[in-house]
Scaffold this active site. Sequence first.
Site, PDB file in Angstrom:
ATOM      1  CG  ASP A  22       4.464  -6.188  10.170  1.00  0.00           C
ATOM      2  OD1 ASP A  22       5.394  -6.229  10.807  1.00  0.00           O
ATOM      3  OD2 ASP A  22       3.562  -6.634   9.398  1.00  0.00           O
TER       4      ASP A  22
ATOM      5  CB  SER B 256       6.175  -6.550   7.513  1.00  0.00           C
ATOM      6  OG  SER B 256       5.877  -5.296   7.706  1.00  0.00           O
TER       7      SER B 256
ATOM      8  NE  ARG C 293      -1.905  -0.786   3.380  1.00  0.00           N
ATOM      9  CZ  ARG C 293      -2.472   0.034   4.663  1.00  0.00           C
ATOM     10  NH1 ARG C 293      -3.510   0.773   4.584  1.00  0.00           N
ATOM     11  NH2 ARG C 293      -1.676   0.079   5.877  1.00  0.00           N
TER      12      ARG C 293
HETATM   13  C1  BGC Z   1       8.183 -11.317   9.277  1.00  0.00           C
HETATM   14  C2  BGC Z   1       8.169 -10.223  10.316  1.00  0.00           C
HETATM   15  C3  BGC Z   1       6.876  -9.489  10.199  1.00  0.00           C
HETATM   16  C4  BGC Z   1       5.721 -10.473  10.378  1.00  0.00           C
HETATM   17  C5  BGC Z   1       4.235  -9.823  10.248  1.00  0.00           C
HETATM   18  C6  BGC Z   1       7.018 -11.882   9.534  1.00  0.00           C
HETATM   19  O1  BGC Z   1       7.107 -13.205   8.666  1.00  0.00           O
HETATM   20  O2  BGC Z   1       9.507 -12.020   9.476  1.00  0.00           O
HETATM   21  O3  BGC Z   1       9.333  -9.153  10.073  1.00  0.00           O
HETATM   22  O4  BGC Z   1       6.835  -8.505  11.294  1.00  0.00           O
HETATM   23  O5  BGC Z   1       5.986 -11.455   9.443  1.00  0.00           O
HETATM   24  O6  BGC Z   1       4.039  -9.179   8.974  1.00  0.00           O
END
Ligand code: BGC
Length: 500
Positions: free
Chosen positions: A232, A179, A110
Amino acid sequence: MGKVAVGAAVVCAAAVCAAAAAAAVVHHRKKSSGKWGPVEAMVKEFEEQCSSPIGKLRKIADAMEVEMHAGLASEGGSKLKMLISYVDNLPSGDEKGFFYALDLGGTNFRVLRVQLGGKEKGVVSLHSEEVSIPPHLMTGSSHELFDFIATSLAKFISSEPEEFHPPPGKQRELGFTFSFPVRQTSIASGTLIKWTKGFRIEDVVGEDVVGELTKAMKKTGLDMRVAALINDAVGTLARGRFSNQDVIAGVILGTGTNAAYVERANAIPKLQGSLPKSGDMVINMEWGNFCSSYLPLTEYDRALDAESLNPGEQIFEKMISGMYLGDIVRRVLFRMAEEADFFGDTVPRKLRIPFILRTPDISAMHHDTSSDLKVVGNKLKDVLEIDNTSLKMRKIVVKLCDIIAIRAARVAAAGNFSILKKIGRDTVNAGKKQKTVISLDGGLFEHYNKFRTCLESTIKELLGDDGAETIGIEHSNDGSGIGAALLAASHSQYLAMEDS
Ligand code: BGC
């Protein structure tokens, strides 16, 4: 062999033993009498393996707390990476102005423009566009992925009305929520450690993520500054803190899962004395990679892991998060069809397709309140092309959804509890009832009611009556988007000028 490789070997060896044991069980089941006998035996066995009594949850939380200490002590000291986010000052609530955010972390990404209005007005306006990422870009080359993102961002900006154009000499500023596990080198730079959630692009691993994005933005002619690179979970914490100063952790329960929390800087040996002025540092736990012998793992989890893009990794995530829950249900159904003729003489063809049953499907079936379980019947028909299911069969499907979602919620609650324990907010200290709030976000938390209510009640169960009174669990709406804009605001290059 590195730590991860050893972990993978252990998990795989366990999977092999489980397969042998499973063969013996099949033989036993086939001999069980009555039409439903073998199916019921399988469900019962599965339920037992998934059970998560409170004592077990406490052990999981203790084990996670031990790993938290180890991960804070040294780089690579634990499966929990406990990454330093370089966020040492969370939003005060005074942030103002227009900021942009890019949110990449799942199958969609997004672009957002957020107007912040400080304490009085909060988030004044939000304009966002969601773009789904073509699957080939999730496993292609980094240039293609970042070019695609930059082009979408450029389109968003070029369609903006005049009123949003920055005054001459000023740049637009962006918070980038990426993320995945990133080793940060500052608030606006960091290298990707590994992909999760079905992404696999080898040429970005080890590269500076902001550098890649900046290069791609330049190609499109965009003049924009990346002011903050965040996870995130960190964004969710920042978003929560903007509106409520009692928020101490951000938790994501969506496609993937993770948590970030505020740690005292002097409890982080790997900072090696470079203590931030505030005395605090936000830690991105990357708890999805947690693993412990106390986790109620089954043969289905082991098979899912072994066949995944990242075997031996993200074991906690594979038990809990939205990317996987539907597929665990599919795997159990497939085995029941194969070994106990659950759907008749033949195994339905679609049941063989990994990830065909998604978590929103199991959520819909789990919440079916119709007397004949019509929703379950329709899902089985539409998604798996299984016709003419009896009510008994549908009830069994609901039961499986329940076992898998409740195990996920309870184990996730143990994770939340471990954070509270780590920072000493699990008990009422010297009669002081200090309010502590956890901000949560993600589709699983937001849309899967039975998951959410079980998570909340289990956190309270773990805390006991006194502790439960002081804990708040809040939905941090759009943490990953608004959180990035907030952290771009608090790391704006124009702040110093405003202050002077
Ligand atoms: C990632 C994280 C992320 C989480 C939620 C995981 O697979 O390693 O960095 O915060 O997913 O999105």
